[in-house]
Write a protein that holds these residues in place. Structure first.
Motif, PDB file in Angstrom:
ATOM      1  N   PHE A   2       0.858  -1.187   0.000  1.00 46.68           N
ATOM      2  CA  PHE A   2       0.000   0.000   0.000  1.00 46.68           C
ATOM      3  C   PHE A   2       0.889   1.231   0.000  1.00 46.68           C
ATOM      4  CE2 PHE A   2      -2.560   3.433   1.649  1.00 46.68           C
ATOM      5  CZ  PHE A   2      -3.769   3.245   0.988  1.00 46.68           C
ATOM      6  N   ASN A   3       0.617   2.127  -0.935  1.00 48.17           N
ATOM      7  CA  ASN A   3       1.400   3.341  -1.075  1.00 48.17           C
ATOM      8  C   ASN A   3       0.498   4.549  -0.869  1.00 48.17           C
ATOM      9  OD1 ASN A   3       4.203   2.495  -2.440  1.00 48.17           O
ATOM     10  ND2 ASN A   3       2.567   1.182  -3.231  1.00 48.17           N
ATOM     11  N   ALA A   4       0.938   5.460  -0.049  1.00 45.94           N
ATOM     12  CA  ALA A   4       0.175   6.688   0.177  1.00 45.94           C
ATOM     13  C   ALA A   4       1.104   7.877   0.043  1.00 45.94           C
ATOM     14  CB  ALA A   4      -0.479   6.682   1.558  1.00 45.94           C
ATOM     15  N   ARG A   5       0.725   8.814  -0.784  1.00 45.40           N
ATOM     16  CA  ARG A   5       1.430  10.093  -0.927  1.00 45.40           C
ATOM     17  C   ARG A   5       0.402  11.196  -0.713  1.00 45.40           C
ATOM     18  NH1 ARG A   5       7.181  10.270  -2.622  1.00 45.40           N
ATOM     19  NH2 ARG A   5       7.659   8.165  -3.370  1.00 45.40           N
ATOM     20  N   ASP A   6       0.816  12.278  -0.093  1.00 46.72           N
ATOM     21  CA  ASP A   6      -0.163  13.301   0.262  1.00 46.72           C
ATOM     22  C   ASP A   6       0.153  14.671  -0.317  1.00 46.72           C
ATOM     23  OD1 ASP A   6       2.039  13.991   1.732  1.00 46.72           O
ATOM     24  OD2 ASP A   6       1.077  13.846   3.694  1.00 46.72           O
ATOM     25  N   SER A   7       1.070  14.732  -1.314  1.00 48.53           N
ATOM     26  CA  SER A   7       1.454  16.035  -1.850  1.00 48.53           C
ATOM     27  C   SER A   7       1.864  15.896  -3.308  1.00 48.53           C
ATOM     28  CB  SER A   7       2.591  16.631  -1.017  1.00 48.53           C
ATOM     29  OG  SER A   7       3.658  15.706  -0.899  1.00 48.53           O
ATOM     30  N   PHE A   8       2.162  17.044  -3.933  1.00 45.86           N
ATOM     31  CA  PHE A   8       2.598  17.074  -5.320  1.00 45.86           C
ATOM     32  C   PHE A   8       4.041  17.544  -5.404  1.00 45.86           C
ATOM     33  CE2 PHE A   8      -2.037  18.153  -5.868  1.00 45.86           C
ATOM     34  CZ  PHE A   8      -2.408  16.881  -6.291  1.00 45.86           C
ATOM     35  N   PHE A   9       4.720  17.145  -6.466  1.00 47.05           N
ATOM     36  CA  PHE A   9       6.099  17.576  -6.678  1.00 47.05           C
ATOM     37  C   PHE A   9       6.085  18.864  -7.502  1.00 47.05           C
ATOM     38  CE2 PHE A   9      10.295  17.299  -8.842  1.00 47.05           C
ATOM     39  CZ  PHE A   9      11.083  17.355  -7.697  1.00 47.05           C
ATOM     40  N   ILE A  10       6.262  19.980  -6.835  1.00 40.55           N
ATOM     41  CA  ILE A  10       6.210  21.294  -7.481  1.00 40.55           C
ATOM     42  C   ILE A  10       7.357  22.141  -6.954  1.00 40.55           C
ATOM     43  CG2 ILE A  10       4.854  23.415  -7.751  1.00 40.55           C
ATOM     44  CD1 ILE A  10       2.327  21.730  -7.471  1.00 40.55           C
ATOM     45  N   LYS A  18      -4.146  21.645  -3.311  1.00 43.86           N
ATOM     46  CA  LYS A  18      -5.119  22.734  -3.131  1.00 43.86           C
ATOM     47  C   LYS A  18      -6.534  22.200  -2.948  1.00 43.86           C
ATOM     48  CE  LYS A  18      -1.842  25.731  -4.200  1.00 43.86           C
ATOM     49  NZ  LYS A  18      -1.218  26.638  -3.214  1.00 43.86           N
ATOM     50  N   GLY A  19      -6.764  20.967  -3.375  1.00 43.52           N
ATOM     51  CA  GLY A  19      -8.098  20.384  -3.268  1.00 43.52           C
ATOM     52  C   GLY A  19      -8.137  19.239  -2.278  1.00 43.52           C
ATOM     53  N   THR A  20      -9.274  18.568  -2.247  1.00 47.27           N
ATOM     54  CA  THR A  20      -9.478  17.484  -1.279  1.00 47.27           C
ATOM     55  C   THR A  20      -9.735  16.133  -1.935  1.00 47.27           C
ATOM     56  OG1 THR A  20     -11.847  17.991  -1.157  1.00 47.27           O
ATOM     57  CG2 THR A  20     -10.405  19.083   0.438  1.00 47.27           C
ATOM     58  N   GLU A  21      -9.888  16.086  -3.252  1.00 42.94           N
ATOM     59  CA  GLU A  21     -10.166  14.826  -3.938  1.00 42.94           C
ATOM     60  C   GLU A  21      -8.916  13.945  -3.962  1.00 42.94           C
ATOM     61  OE1 GLU A  21     -13.217  13.843  -5.077  1.00 42.94           O
ATOM     62  OE2 GLU A  21     -13.855  15.665  -4.030  1.00 42.94           O
ATOM     63  N   THR A  22      -9.132  12.638  -4.003  1.00 43.22           N
ATOM     64  CA  THR A  22      -8.013  11.695  -4.035  1.00 43.22           C
ATOM     65  C   THR A  22      -8.156  10.711  -5.185  1.00 43.22           C
ATOM     66  OG1 THR A  22      -9.134  10.181  -2.515  1.00 43.22           O
ATOM     67  CG2 THR A  22      -7.652  11.836  -1.544  1.00 43.22           C
ATOM     68  N   ASN A  42      -7.073  22.763 -10.740  1.00 43.00           N
ATOM     69  CA  ASN A  42      -6.567  23.867 -11.549  1.00 43.00           C
ATOM     70  C   ASN A  42      -5.563  24.713 -10.781  1.00 43.00           C
ATOM     71  OD1 ASN A  42      -8.352  22.892 -13.424  1.00 43.00           O
ATOM     72  ND2 ASN A  42      -9.698  24.676 -13.430  1.00 43.00           N
ATOM     73  N   ALA A  43      -5.819  24.911  -9.488  1.00 46.25           N
ATOM     74  CA  ALA A  43      -4.910  25.714  -8.670  1.00 46.25           C
ATOM     75  C   ALA A  43      -3.546  25.043  -8.542  1.00 46.25           C
ATOM     76  CB  ALA A  43      -5.514  25.954  -7.291  1.00 46.25           C
ATOM     77  N   ASP A  44      -3.528  23.715  -8.453  1.00 47.12           N
ATOM     78  CA  ASP A  44      -2.249  23.000  -8.402  1.00 47.12           C
ATOM     79  C   ASP A  44      -1.494  23.166  -9.715  1.00 47.12           C
ATOM     80  OD1 ASP A  44      -2.576  21.768  -5.756  1.00 47.12           O
ATOM     81  OD2 ASP A  44      -4.161  20.599  -6.713  1.00 47.12           O
ATOM     82  N   VAL A  45      -2.213  23.129 -10.829  1.00 52.09           N
ATOM     83  CA  VAL A  45      -1.592  23.353 -12.131  1.00 52.09           C
ATOM     84  C   VAL A  45      -1.032  24.768 -12.214  1.00 52.09           C
ATOM     85  CG1 VAL A  45      -2.091  23.640 -14.588  1.00 52.09           C
ATOM     86  CG2 VAL A  45      -2.896  21.602 -13.375  1.00 52.09           C
ATOM     87  N   ASP A  46      -1.777  25.754 -11.710  1.00 49.64           N
ATOM     88  CA  ASP A  46      -1.276  27.132 -11.700  1.00 49.64           C
ATOM     89  C   ASP A  46       0.077  27.214 -10.987  1.00 49.64           C
ATOM     90  OD1 ASP A  46      -3.510  28.100 -13.026  1.00 49.64           O
ATOM     91  OD2 ASP A  46      -4.561  28.671 -11.185  1.00 49.64           O
ATOM     92  N   ALA A  47       0.161  26.559  -9.839  1.00 52.74           N
ATOM     93  CA  ALA A  47       1.416  26.592  -9.071  1.00 52.74           C
ATOM     94  C   ALA A  47       2.547  25.906  -9.825  1.00 52.74           C
ATOM     95  CB  ALA A  47       1.200  25.926  -7.708  1.00 52.74           C
ATOM     96  N   ALA A  48       2.240  24.800 -10.479  1.00 53.84           N
ATOM     97  CA  ALA A  48       3.265  24.057 -11.205  1.00 53.84           C
ATOM     98  C   ALA A  48       3.761  24.840 -12.419  1.00 53.84           C
ATOM     99  CB  ALA A  48       2.713  22.697 -11.640  1.00 53.84           C
ATOM    100  N   VAL A  49       2.839  25.457 -13.162  1.00 52.35           N
ATOM    101  CA  VAL A  49       3.231  26.240 -14.336  1.00 52.35           C
ATOM    102  C   VAL A  49       4.060  27.451 -13.914  1.00 52.35           C
ATOM    103  CG1 VAL A  49       2.388  27.637 -16.256  1.00 52.35           C
ATOM    104  CG2 VAL A  49       1.293  25.447 -15.748  1.00 52.35           C
ATOM    105  N   ALA A  50       3.659  28.098 -12.827  1.00 51.13           N
ATOM    106  CA  ALA A  50       4.420  29.247 -12.331  1.00 51.13           C
ATOM    107  C   ALA A  50       5.841  28.834 -11.936  1.00 51.13           C
ATOM    108  CB  ALA A  50       3.695  29.893 -11.147  1.00 51.13           C
ATOM    109  N   ALA A  51       5.967  27.684 -11.297  1.00 49.99           N
ATOM    110  CA  ALA A  51       7.295  27.190 -10.907  1.00 49.99           C
ATOM    111  C   ALA A  51       8.141  26.889 -12.136  1.00 49.99           C
ATOM    112  CB  ALA A  51       7.158  25.952 -10.037  1.00 49.99           C
ATOM    113  N   ALA A  52       7.528  26.292 -13.146  1.00 53.47           N
ATOM    114  CA  ALA A  52       8.249  25.986 -14.378  1.00 53.47           C
ATOM    115  C   ALA A  52       8.713  27.255 -15.078  1.00 53.47           C
ATOM    116  CB  ALA A  52       7.363  25.156 -15.307  1.00 53.47           C
TER     117      ALA A  52
END
Length: 482
Positions: A2-10, A18-22, A42-52
């Motif tokens: 069983f693997n659980a991750r709770d964040s994104f690589f940004i 930014k959301g609650t869905e899994t 979408n908010a997570d994508v915004d953060a990732a694009v800004a970082a890129a």
């Protein structure tokens, strides 16, 4: 497992969602839940694009790397992926049903080799050349610079190999990346993130946000993205192409296929000689491969022989748990996908095609989304099973009269991605191959070569991946008249 991750690589670190869905990951061999991760918004994508974007423009980070520094970074990333081969192969097979014997090669050794290939191109590529003017009015400096932030969307069937196809040329060219893995295969993407960190690649260069189609569409249309590269279904590719066309945004689309394997009348059908190559060309990864040669074209003079050989090959394959080294055909990736494949088998029967082997679920397997390798004979090329992409271990054997007829049937398809010609005369095979309208084709074998361009024509896509052509597709060209 069983693997659980709770964040994104940004931005080089782990960012809270930014959301609650899994996303819940289910092992298709056992139907057991094996992991959960957050689902991007979408908010997570915004953060990732800004970082890129920041990484692209940072002269102290990826934006300031020389071609040689980029090459060195790709070599380090390849080394880190090699150090995680066992984990990656297990993660992939546990998520999409790929036999571990396949994932241990094509999802581990192969991706790192692709990265090393592009490291070599990055180190040797000419980023500026001086051309003499044609009219004697001075020279032109032709500058090749990174196209910018790349949105890379990969499917579930070969998640690591196809990720390497995208990040290899993008990083070699100096671009930064926002990668969206498929929800079906997210655990291996986290292992990639671990490798990126360990390789010391600057923050924001590679960002990873697992998400579904809606968020993927948002990423494609994001104003901070400069190029999109997508592998997936033709239907999704059309939608992405429409968006990029409206935005005048460069896009590479590697889409579906319904490729033909042309068995010429002189073919040697000894399976001890050609069996392994046929499996790779026609049934690789449980039939869940875009370029597979699922239409078998056989000369009428040897039709029964070809049907017997293909049926023997399919019927001899071991069906089982994807993590069993003896397994040659694993399960379909999801229950819904198994239903889809079984629906096509039912259509084939309804259209009057004859099942020579398979056609159902393997006996004795009460759990897992398995389908028997299935061969249909007496198939007309106009049949649904001969025209639509099934994406499962289902082959159709179609008769032809002569070489002209074989080429005609091969070309009577909305797709044009792969293909093969099987013959005792290599020169004859090459001559036939040149006449088939497809992006790639093999003679007595089929497997994409990382040094050669890969892609399709017609409904199979736009643009090319692999080879120097993929590197060129990630450059912006400027002419400076001097």
């Amino acid at each position: 497992m069983f693997n659980a991750r709770d964040s994104f690589f940004i931005d080089g670190g782990w960012a809270a969602p930014k959301g609650t869905e899994t996303i819940t990951i289910i092992n298709p061999s056992t139907e057991e839940v094996i992991g959960r991760t957050p689902e991007g918004t979408n908010a997570d994508v915004d953060a990732a694009v800004a970082a890129a974007r920041r990484a692209l423009e940072d002269p102290r980070g990826w934006g300031g790397y020389t071609p040689q520094q980029r090459a060195d970074a790709l070599h380090r990333l390849a080394d880190e992926l090699d150090a995680r081969q066992g984990e990656i192969a297990s993660a992939v097979s546990s998520q999409n049903g790929m036999p571990i014997s396949v994932s241990s090669q094509l999802e581990t050794n192969y991706p790192s080799a692709v990265l090393r290939y592009y490291a070599g191109l990055a180190a040797s590529a000419e980023t500026e050349e001086r051309r003499p003017g044609f009219l004697g009015m001075g020279d032109t400096l032709v500058q090749r610079s990174p196209i910018g932030v790349v949105a890379a969307i990969v499917p579930w069937n070969f998640p690591q190999a196809l990720t390497a196809w995208k990040i290899g040329p993008a990083l070699a060219a100096g671009c930064t990346i926002v990668l969206k893995p498929s929800p079906e295969t997210v655990l291996d993407a986290y292992l990639l993130a671990d490798a990126v960190t360990a390789a010391g690649i600057p923050p924001g260069t590679v960002n990873i946000v697992p998400a579904g189609r809606a968020v993927g569409a948002y990423l494609v249309s994001h104003p901070g993205v400069d190029k999109v590269t997508f592998t997936g279904s033709t239907a999704a590719g059309r939608s992405i192409g429409e968006t990029c066309g409206r935005l005048l945004r460069p896009v590479t689309l590697e889409l579906g296929g319904k490729s033909a394997a042309l068995f010429l009348d002189d073919v040697d059908l000894d399976l001890t000689k050609i069996g392994e190559a046929l499996v790779t060309a026609c049934l690789l990864n449980n039939g869940q491969t875009c370029f597979l040669n699922s239409r078998i074209l056989a000369p009428r003079s040897r039709y029964d022989e070809v049907v017997d050989a293909v049926s023997t090959l399919a019927g001899s394959m071991t069906v089982g748990d994807a993590l069993d080294p003896a397994t040659q055909i694993g399960p379909m990736s999801t229950a819904a996908h198994r239903d889809r494949v079984e629906g096509y088998i039912a259509k084939g029967k309804a259209e009057g095609a004859r099942v020579t082997v398979g056609g159902g679920r393997p006996a004795g397997r009460t759990r897992g989304w398995f389908v028997e390798p299935t061969v249909f004979a007496d198939v007309d090329n106009s049949a649904v099973i001969a025209q639509e992409e099934i994406f499962g271990p289902v082959l159709s054997v179609i008769a032809y009269d002569n070489d002209e007829d074989a080429v005609r049937i091969a070309n009577e398809s909305d797709y044009g991605l792969g293909g093969s010609v099987w013959t005792a005369d290599s020169q004859r095979g090459q001559a036939i191959a040149r006449r088939v309208r497809t992006g790639t084709i093999g003679v007595n074998r089929y497997l994409p070569d990382m040094a050669a361009p890969f892609g399709g024509v017609k409904a199979s896509g736009v643009g090319r991946e692999l080879g120097p052509e993929a590197l060129a597709a990630h450059w912006e060209i400027k002419s400076i008249y001097v």
